[in-house]
Design an enzyme around this catalytic site. Structure first.
Site: not given
Length: 187
Positions: A141-142
């Site tokens: 989940p950048c």
């Protein structure tokens, strides 16, 4: 990314068309949504040109269903998804492992993630580079990693930082409004 043969499929979500590519080792590439199926496939194949369309195996089908739930607004945890991060160096793999621990609706900053890994503040730039090169955005989940001061920062996916903001909004994250360029003098 490893040179192993990849397979992929394109699928529709409430956010648009996504793409996913996998090898025998795990999911190797994820393409965040675009409005056009052909565009999604074109973007995916830029990174996994050896891939051919295929019916996803059960583990990949389960991830696709989770992605559909995510874009429908359900809280989803992708931390158990098996990934193929072949070709990534050890530092990036460590950064990705730390980013995977950031849960739904939570954020951190590039600097805080570097500090959590025991790296100095100068490593925040390297964390940013890893996020920009994330081969499986959303699954790693950048979008939950922000710039200093909780500012949105960049996002290399289609739609740029607007897509990042929409994903965070979907998770209930309230971003602080940008400060005005000129402050009031108070009189």
């Amino acid at each position: 990314m490893s040179q192993a043969r990849h397979s992929h499929c394109i699928f529709e979500t409430a956010g648009g068309f996504c793409g996913i590519a996998w090898s025998a080792s795990g999911i190797a590439r994820f393409q965040l949504p675009t409005k056009d199926e052909a565009e999604t496939e074109r973007l995916l194949l830029r990174r996994v040109s050896s891939s051919g369309r295929a019916v996803p195996p059960p583990n990949v089908a389960k991830t696709i269903e989770a992605v559909k739930r995510y874009f429908a607004g359900d809280a989803v945890d992708f931390s158990d998804v098996t990934l193929d991060l072949g070709g990534q160096d050890d530092v990036f793999r460590d950064i990705y492992a730390a980013a995977r621990k950031i849960g739904w609706g939570h954020t951190t900053t590039y600097g805080a993630l570097a500090k959590a890994l025991g790296l100095g503040p100068e490593a925040a730039r390297e964390v940013g580079q890893a996020m920009a090169k994330n081969p499986v955005a959303l699954i790693i989940p950048c979008h939950r990693v922000l710039a200093a001061g909780g500012k949105l920062g960049g996002f290399s996916a289609p739609g740029g930082s607007q897509s990042k903001a929409r994903m965070l909004e979907l998770e209930g994250v309230k971003l602080a409004p940008a400060e005005p360029a000129q402050q009031s003098l108070g009189f």
